[in-house]
Motif scaffolding. Structure first.
Motif, PDB file in Angstrom:
ATOM      1  N   PRO A 145      30.948  25.527  51.843  1.00  0.00           N
ATOM      2  CA  PRO A 145      31.013  26.500  50.755  1.00  0.00           C
ATOM      3  C   PRO A 145      31.950  27.656  51.108  1.00  0.00           C
ATOM      4  O   PRO A 145      31.955  28.141  52.232  1.00  0.00           O
ATOM      5  N   SER A 146      32.741  28.067  50.134  1.00  0.00           N
ATOM      6  CA  SER A 146      33.716  29.127  50.380  1.00  0.00           C
ATOM      7  C   SER A 146      33.487  30.343  49.485  1.00  0.00           C
ATOM      8  O   SER A 146      34.330  31.223  49.434  1.00  0.00           O
ATOM      9  N   GLY A 147      32.370  30.364  48.757  1.00  0.00           N
ATOM     10  CA  GLY A 147      32.137  31.470  47.842  1.00  0.00           C
ATOM     11  C   GLY A 147      32.741  31.228  46.476  1.00  0.00           C
ATOM     12  O   GLY A 147      32.672  32.077  45.600  1.00  0.00           O
ATOM     13  N   LYS A 148      33.338  30.094  46.299  1.00  0.00           N
ATOM     14  CA  LYS A 148      33.935  29.746  45.014  1.00  0.00           C
ATOM     15  C   LYS A 148      33.187  28.559  44.428  1.00  0.00           C
ATOM     16  O   LYS A 148      32.553  27.798  45.141  1.00  0.00           O
ATOM     17  N   THR A 149      33.264  28.418  43.116  1.00  0.00           N
ATOM     18  CA  THR A 149      32.587  27.336  42.414  1.00  0.00           C
ATOM     19  C   THR A 149      33.618  26.433  41.762  1.00  0.00           C
ATOM     20  O   THR A 149      34.514  26.908  41.062  1.00  0.00           O
ATOM     21  N   ARG A 150      33.481  25.149  42.006  1.00  0.00           N
ATOM     22  CA  ARG A 150      34.387  24.178  41.384  1.00  0.00           C
ATOM     23  C   ARG A 150      33.899  23.901  39.964  1.00  0.00           C
ATOM     24  O   ARG A 150      32.731  23.587  39.752  1.00  0.00           O
ATOM     25  N   ILE A 151      34.818  24.058  38.995  1.00  0.00           N
ATOM     26  CA  ILE A 151      34.482  23.778  37.600  1.00  0.00           C
ATOM     27  C   ILE A 151      35.599  22.966  36.968  1.00  0.00           C
ATOM     28  O   ILE A 151      36.688  22.857  37.522  1.00  0.00           O
ATOM     29  N   ALA A 159      53.065  31.678  39.049  1.00  0.00           N
ATOM     30  CA  ALA A 159      52.698  31.359  40.432  1.00  0.00           C
ATOM     31  C   ALA A 159      53.936  31.012  41.246  1.00  0.00           C
ATOM     32  O   ALA A 159      54.050  31.399  42.412  1.00  0.00           O
ATOM     33  N   ARG A 160      54.872  30.287  40.650  1.00  0.00           N
ATOM     34  CA  ARG A 160      56.119  29.957  41.345  1.00  0.00           C
ATOM     35  C   ARG A 160      56.888  31.225  41.697  1.00  0.00           C
ATOM     36  O   ARG A 160      57.429  31.358  42.789  1.00  0.00           O
ATOM     37  N   ASP A 161      56.923  32.177  40.752  1.00  0.00           N
ATOM     38  CA  ASP A 161      57.669  33.422  40.971  1.00  0.00           C
ATOM     39  C   ASP A 161      57.018  34.295  42.043  1.00  0.00           C
ATOM     40  O   ASP A 161      57.711  34.987  42.784  1.00  0.00           O
ATOM     41  N   THR A 162      55.691  34.282  42.108  1.00  0.00           N
ATOM     42  CA  THR A 162      54.992  35.155  43.050  1.00  0.00           C
ATOM     43  C   THR A 162      54.700  34.473  44.376  1.00  0.00           C
ATOM     44  O   THR A 162      54.371  35.144  45.342  1.00  0.00           O
ATOM     45  N   GLY A 163      54.769  33.143  44.404  1.00  0.00           N
ATOM     46  CA  GLY A 163      54.522  32.426  45.654  1.00  0.00           C
ATOM     47  C   GLY A 163      53.056  32.117  45.920  1.00  0.00           C
ATOM     48  O   GLY A 163      52.701  31.701  47.010  1.00  0.00           O
ATOM     49  N   CYS A 164      52.187  32.334  44.921  1.00  0.00           N
ATOM     50  CA  CYS A 164      50.781  31.967  45.101  1.00  0.00           C
ATOM     51  C   CYS A 164      50.467  30.798  44.168  1.00  0.00           C
ATOM     52  O   CYS A 164      51.277  30.453  43.318  1.00  0.00           O
ATOM     53  N   GLY A 165      49.307  30.208  44.312  1.00  0.00           N
ATOM     54  CA  GLY A 165      48.935  29.071  43.483  1.00  0.00           C
ATOM     55  C   GLY A 165      48.582  29.487  42.055  1.00  0.00           C
ATOM     56  O   GLY A 165      48.158  30.620  41.815  1.00  0.00           O
ATOM     57  N   TYR A 166      48.746  28.577  41.109  1.00  0.00           N
ATOM     58  CA  TYR A 166      48.468  28.917  39.720  1.00  0.00           C
ATOM     59  C   TYR A 166      46.981  29.127  39.483  1.00  0.00           C
ATOM     60  O   TYR A 166      46.595  29.963  38.660  1.00  0.00           O
ATOM     61  N   GLN A 167      46.133  28.422  40.231  1.00  0.00           N
ATOM     62  CA  GLN A 167      44.697  28.644  40.071  1.00  0.00           C
ATOM     63  C   GLN A 167      44.307  30.024  40.581  1.00  0.00           C
ATOM     64  O   GLN A 167      43.458  30.697  39.997  1.00  0.00           O
ATOM     65  N   THR A 168      44.964  30.470  41.636  1.00  0.00           N
ATOM     66  CA  THR A 168      44.739  31.823  42.140  1.00  0.00           C
ATOM     67  C   THR A 168      45.177  32.841  41.101  1.00  0.00           C
ATOM     68  O   THR A 168      44.501  33.852  40.870  1.00  0.00           O
ATOM     69  N   ALA A 169      46.306  32.582  40.435  1.00  0.00           N
ATOM     70  CA  ALA A 169      46.800  33.492  39.399  1.00  0.00           C
ATOM     71  C   ALA A 169      45.822  33.559  38.225  1.00  0.00           C
ATOM     72  O   ALA A 169      45.572  34.640  37.674  1.00  0.00           O
ATOM     73  N   ILE A 170      45.262  32.422  37.835  1.00  0.00           N
ATOM     74  CA  ILE A 170      44.277  32.401  36.752  1.00  0.00           C
ATOM     75  C   ILE A 170      43.037  33.185  37.173  1.00  0.00           C
ATOM     76  O   ILE A 170      42.491  33.977  36.395  1.00  0.00           O
ATOM     77  N   ASN A 171      42.587  32.992  38.401  1.00  0.00           N
ATOM     78  CA  ASN A 171      41.420  33.712  38.911  1.00  0.00           C
ATOM     79  C   ASN A 171      41.671  35.219  38.896  1.00  0.00           C
ATOM     80  O   ASN A 171      40.803  36.000  38.490  1.00  0.00           O
ATOM     81  N   GLN A 172      42.860  35.649  39.325  1.00  0.00           N
ATOM     82  CA  GLN A 172      43.195  37.070  39.330  1.00  0.00           C
ATOM     83  C   GLN A 172      43.223  37.635  37.913  1.00  0.00           C
ATOM     84  O   GLN A 172      42.746  38.744  37.674  1.00  0.00           O
ATOM     85  N   ALA A 173      43.779  36.869  36.973  1.00  0.00           N
ATOM     86  CA  ALA A 173      43.837  37.327  35.586  1.00  0.00           C
ATOM     87  C   ALA A 173      42.434  37.473  34.998  1.00  0.00           C
ATOM     88  O   ALA A 173      42.142  38.452  34.297  1.00  0.00           O
ATOM     89  N   LEU A 174      41.563  36.525  35.292  1.00  0.00           N
ATOM     90  CA  LEU A 174      40.181  36.618  34.810  1.00  0.00           C
ATOM     91  C   LEU A 174      39.464  37.805  35.437  1.00  0.00           C
ATOM     92  O   LEU A 174      38.726  38.531  34.762  1.00  0.00           O
ATOM     93  N   ARG A 175      39.697  38.030  36.721  1.00  0.00           N
ATOM     94  CA  ARG A 175      39.072  39.162  37.407  1.00  0.00           C
ATOM     95  C   ARG A 175      39.558  40.487  36.809  1.00  0.00           C
ATOM     96  O   ARG A 175      38.768  41.400  36.556  1.00  0.00           O
ATOM     97  N   GLU A 176      40.871  40.603  36.558  1.00  0.00           N
ATOM     98  CA  GLU A 176      41.419  41.823  35.947  1.00  0.00           C
ATOM     99  C   GLU A 176      40.836  42.034  34.552  1.00  0.00           C
ATOM    100  O   GLU A 176      40.534  43.166  34.169  1.00  0.00           O
ATOM    101  N   TYR A 177      40.692  40.957  33.798  1.00  0.00           N
ATOM    102  CA  TYR A 177      40.109  41.070  32.467  1.00  0.00           C
ATOM    103  C   TYR A 177      38.689  41.620  32.550  1.00  0.00           C
ATOM    104  O   TYR A 177      38.311  42.508  31.779  1.00  0.00           O
TER     105      TYR A 177
END
Length: 80
Positions: free
Chosen positions: A18-24, A40-58
């Motif tokens: 377990p890593s503290g994340k949930t697979r959905i 994600a390509r422009d920033t160098g991080c993964g797209y799932q990480t970018a989605i997670n960050q956007a949801l967290r900011e929201y």
């Protein structure tokens, strides 16, 4: 390798630690995924990480917005 193994005392363990994340599984519009992949390509991080960050900011901003709306309503009510 042996022909037979004894699993009588075996215990099933987690396949992934377990890593503290949930697979959905989530269905997103193709253009949304494409935009996050491009970001994600422009920033160098993964797209799932970018989605997670956007949801967290929201979630953070959503709480801020509701607080600001409440304060403005209270101030308008007190100004009358």
């Amino acid at each position: 390798m042996r022909k037979e193994y004894d699993f009588t005392d075996a215990a099933r363990g987690p396949a992934v630690k377990p890593s503290g994340k949930t697979r959905i599984t989530i269905m997103l519009d193709a253009d949304v995924v494409a935009a996050f992949r491009a970001r994600a390509r422009d920033t160098g991080c993964g797209y799932q990480t970018a989605i997670n960050q956007a949801l967290r900011e929201y979630l953070v901003n959503d709480g801020l917005e509701s607080t600001l709306r409440r304060v403005v309503r209270e101030e308008l009510r007190n100004a009358s």
